[in-house]
Design an enzyme around this catalytic site. Sequence first.
Site, mmCIF file in Angstrom:
data_model
loop_
_atom_site.group_PDB
_atom_site.id
_atom_site.type_symbol
_atom_site.label_atom_id
_atom_site.label_comp_id
_atom_site.label_asym_id
_atom_site.label_seq_id
_atom_site.Cartn_x
_atom_site.Cartn_y
_atom_site.Cartn_z
ATOM 1 C CG ASP A 1 -0.609 -0.845 14.548
ATOM 2 O OD1 ASP A 1 -0.732 -0.633 15.760
ATOM 3 O OD2 ASP A 1 0.423 -0.530 13.914
ATOM 4 N N PRO B 1 -5.471 -8.978 8.672
ATOM 5 C CG PRO B 1 -6.688 -7.278 7.616
ATOM 6 C CD PRO B 1 -5.600 -7.507 8.626
ATOM 7 C CG HIS C 1 -1.223 4.385 13.428
ATOM 8 N ND1 HIS C 1 -2.535 4.669 13.696
ATOM 9 C CD2 HIS C 1 -1.092 4.396 12.082
ATOM 10 C CE1 HIS C 1 -3.182 4.859 12.563
ATOM 11 N NE2 HIS C 1 -2.343 4.705 11.572
ATOM 12 C CD GLU D 1 -2.533 -1.450 2.556
ATOM 13 O OE1 GLU D 1 -2.469 -0.556 3.429
ATOM 14 O OE2 GLU D 1 -3.075 -2.548 2.741
ATOM 15 C CB ALA E 1 -6.875 -6.093 0.122
ATOM 16 C CD GLU E 2 -3.966 -4.603 5.226
ATOM 17 O OE1 GLU E 2 -3.732 -3.380 5.328
ATOM 18 O OE2 GLU E 2 -5.125 -5.072 5.119
ATOM 19 C CG PHE F 1 0.890 1.553 10.051
ATOM 20 C CD1 PHE F 1 1.728 2.281 10.883
ATOM 21 C CD2 PHE F 1 0.302 2.189 8.980
ATOM 22 C CE1 PHE F 1 1.971 3.621 10.651
ATOM 23 C CE2 PHE F 1 0.541 3.533 8.738
ATOM 24 C CZ PHE F 1 1.384 4.250 9.570
#
Length: 725
Positions: free
Chosen positions: A480, A484, A525, A410, A454-455, A478
């Site tokens: 965090d 997913p 974060h 991303e 979309a991880e 991140f």
Amino acid sequence: MARQTEGALATRQETAGKYPLSNEQLIEFYRLMYLSRRVDDREIVLKRQQKIFFQISCAGHEALLVAAGMALKPSYDWFFPYYRDRAICLALGNTAEEQLLQAVGAAADPASGGRQMPSHWSSSKLNIVTPSSSTATQCLHAIGCAEAGRYFSQHPESAAKVDGDYREFKNVKFHGDEVVYVSIGEGSTSQGEFWESLNTASNGKLPVVYVVEDNGYAISTPVEANTPGGNISRLIANFPNFHFAEIDGTDPIACYNAMTEAVAYCRAGHGPALVHGHVVRPYSHSLSDDERLYRSQAELQADALRDPISRMQVWLMREGILDADGINALERKVDLEVQQAADVAVAAALPTVDSILKHQYSEDLSCTDARFATEPAPSDDPTERTMADLINTCLRDEMRRDQRIVVFGEDVADATRAEALLDPKVKGKGGVFKLTAGLQVEFGSDRVWNSPLAEANIVGRAIGMAVRGMKPVVEIQFFDYIWPAMHQMRNELALIRWRSNGDFSCPLVMRVPIGGYLTGGSIYHSQSGESIFTHTPGVRIVMPSNALDAIGLLRTAIRCDDPVLFLEHKRLYRETFGRAMYPGPEFAIPFGKAKIVRPGKDLTVITYGAVIPRALQAAVKLHRETGIDVELIDLRSLAPYDWEAIAKSVRKTSKVIVAHEDMKSWGYGAEIAARIGEELFDDLDAPVRRVAAMDTFVAYQPILEDAILPQPEDLYRAMADMAAY
């Protein structure tokens, strides 16, 4: 959009001439269908005899899957099957004996060496990629595989062996027009990975053939309770660039026509295709299930009338292709083949206990290999650079050296739209922390690009690329938001080498900014959570605390043959602490080797990441004020970790603190502390102590953040108390 209905068998005369099959091919079609069914039946017998331990069948899906196998090319196209796909694997060249060896869990099982349950097909020779039991995860692997094939065809020079590299590139083979097959049950179309894969396949016009095997049930859940409107084809009909076909999946001719048309569409470069086949499930979901508990007799009888084995048998006789004697002779031959295969499988040797850990990690070029222990090169440039600078430099070095490396995630690109890239006033993004700045400009948009938000998409595609022989270096923006992707990481990335018994691997690097001490980072974060991933065998994990270690460990991560989670502490990116000169393009550090940051004799402190400068500050202060001499160990590598360095230090000082930034309870330090207590108890003069964060999340207000996370003052007090014990 081509659609065919359940009445397709009745319209055979209209369609059969479109993609004709000879009589010999039609007989082979039936033989493969019948072979698949008889292997299912033999497994059921073996399960009832307690000679195998699980059974799940392909019954009712055979026509659709044999058609797919006959429309595609083994060892040329690529295949990401799921557990109903026995028939396509047989059509591609898998044998009954190979499948039954897996059923008994034999050492000679070529798919997994007894590690996977039956119906988990795998063969690098045939390009059948090892699957898991997870549903829909393979859809993203198929996308990455198709992207890799396209990349290699456009950059054939990237498949050449890199000078000085230690590994042989595995599965770097391409033809330019290969197609990637991926199958899924209609129930699994509810999974997010399926929809994420459709997005990328559509956007990229990728040559992926999806086969949805719709038998109407996800175990006991009927399709209308799973899919809005009860029909997945209606939901996906507006995806651009797709070819769609909805057919009677029990009609061999309709299936063959639909599959050859879909494959031709993909092979011609028009985009992806999806064939939705309505099949039946004449047996229960698995032998552990009893469908009579939730299906009516009328429904079961209706399915029996559509059994593809019976339908094709009748059709062959009606068309005069085989008579009853011919069918009986064919079936007797198949029955004998399956019986002989079962006899071999039942008598086969079982895997030995000493094989359990084999192929958990690379045995050819592990990240712990001593060849990665190199010294910094002399330099005329005395400039000290930050961790962020040297990570960016390492990525450039390695991308220049190895054209198989791609970077995506991303916001990692400089820009996506061409006009922005060409505008000299647009400086470029290059990641939210700027660590990938300039890479797209230098290496182009086919090597550096922005992924969807979309991880799972990022990691799943990277797995498919790595299986094909590429070297993805992806970024999760991140830590965090890594969750997913957890499914892809835990059930796929970590397991591909082990579950295929070394037949496949997926060495890739996941770069992940992690940690707090940000002043305002807050809950989403500032997370740490490395212990969750160090609990996953098959993945290597490092967290450097300074610039030199960052470049050395990242180079090893990229060049080794293990999947690596590379954790980068955000607070350390541009700290004055830990800056270093550029050590040259070959500098590397093997994993599993800790560093003594500060030698000492009175007390050992074991830590990593952003706690290192805080512990060093506390140790220096304590020595200045009291003379207590603390030995500070930077683990650097969390999986594997350097137990020898820990043990040597503890035996010297006899007192030890384990510190980390994450929450104290169930944290990474607990395992280190437990092992010290278990193996070094006689060397201790005091109980092992832990210093860590409070058992809560990181708050936004700096006063709260400072209280939650371990500070130099906390470490100082712990060191002083331990020294006085």
